[in-house]
Design an enzyme around this catalytic site. Sequence first.
Site, short mmCIF file in Angstrom:
data_model
loop_
_atom_site.label_atom_id
_atom_site.label_comp_id
_atom_site.label_asym_id
_atom_site.label_seq_id
_atom_site.Cartn_x
_atom_site.Cartn_y
_atom_site.Cartn_z
N HIS A 179 0.83 -1.20 0.00
CA HIS A 179 0.00 0.00 0.00
C HIS A 179 0.87 1.26 0.00
CE1 HIS A 179 -2.59 3.02 2.35
NE2 HIS A 179 -3.07 3.00 1.13
N HIS A 228 -1.40 0.93 8.30
CA HIS A 228 -2.82 0.97 7.97
C HIS A 228 -3.52 -0.37 8.17
CE1 HIS A 228 -0.91 4.26 5.59
NE2 HIS A 228 -1.81 4.92 6.26
#
Length: 169
Positions: free
Chosen positions: A92, A109
């Site tokens: 990501h 995250h």
Amino acid sequence: MFMTKISRRTFIGGSAAMVALLSTPEWAMALITQPYPRLKIANIKDLKVGEPVSFNYPDEQSPAILIKLGERAIGGVGPEGDIVAYSSLCTHKGCPVSYSKKRFVCACHYSMFDPAKNGQTFQGHASEWLPQIILRFEPRTGNIYAEGVEGLIWGRIRNILKSSKISKL
């Protein structure tokens, strides 16, 4: 911005030449294959189920994790097919991932990846699987070697950097 005009004939001719070049298997493979180093990571006798081994591959700027899962895994090596390795950079945003409770978890995250299923993403923002390190197990010695990467390491356009220096075994 400087732009060069090319004729339709030149464009079509160049495109045809490129298609001919890429349709030759030797040329196509030369463009997509990369010369990965061979690196000894561990010996099977030193591994314990669920205890990760950190290393760098294919170069010193690429953190990775080897893990003995205790269950057969896609791409796993060893007598039980349960030893796998992955880049430890989340797909990501490149944050570090750690191994916990049979999964890789991103510290930033909370994306989660399944190490038994090719590093498949099953939760979070990451839309790509973790790049899996291609391993080779030598039964005679018990040594485990990294020999390549399946997938693109986060933040790169190529997995092999021109100036990569890693000791080969």
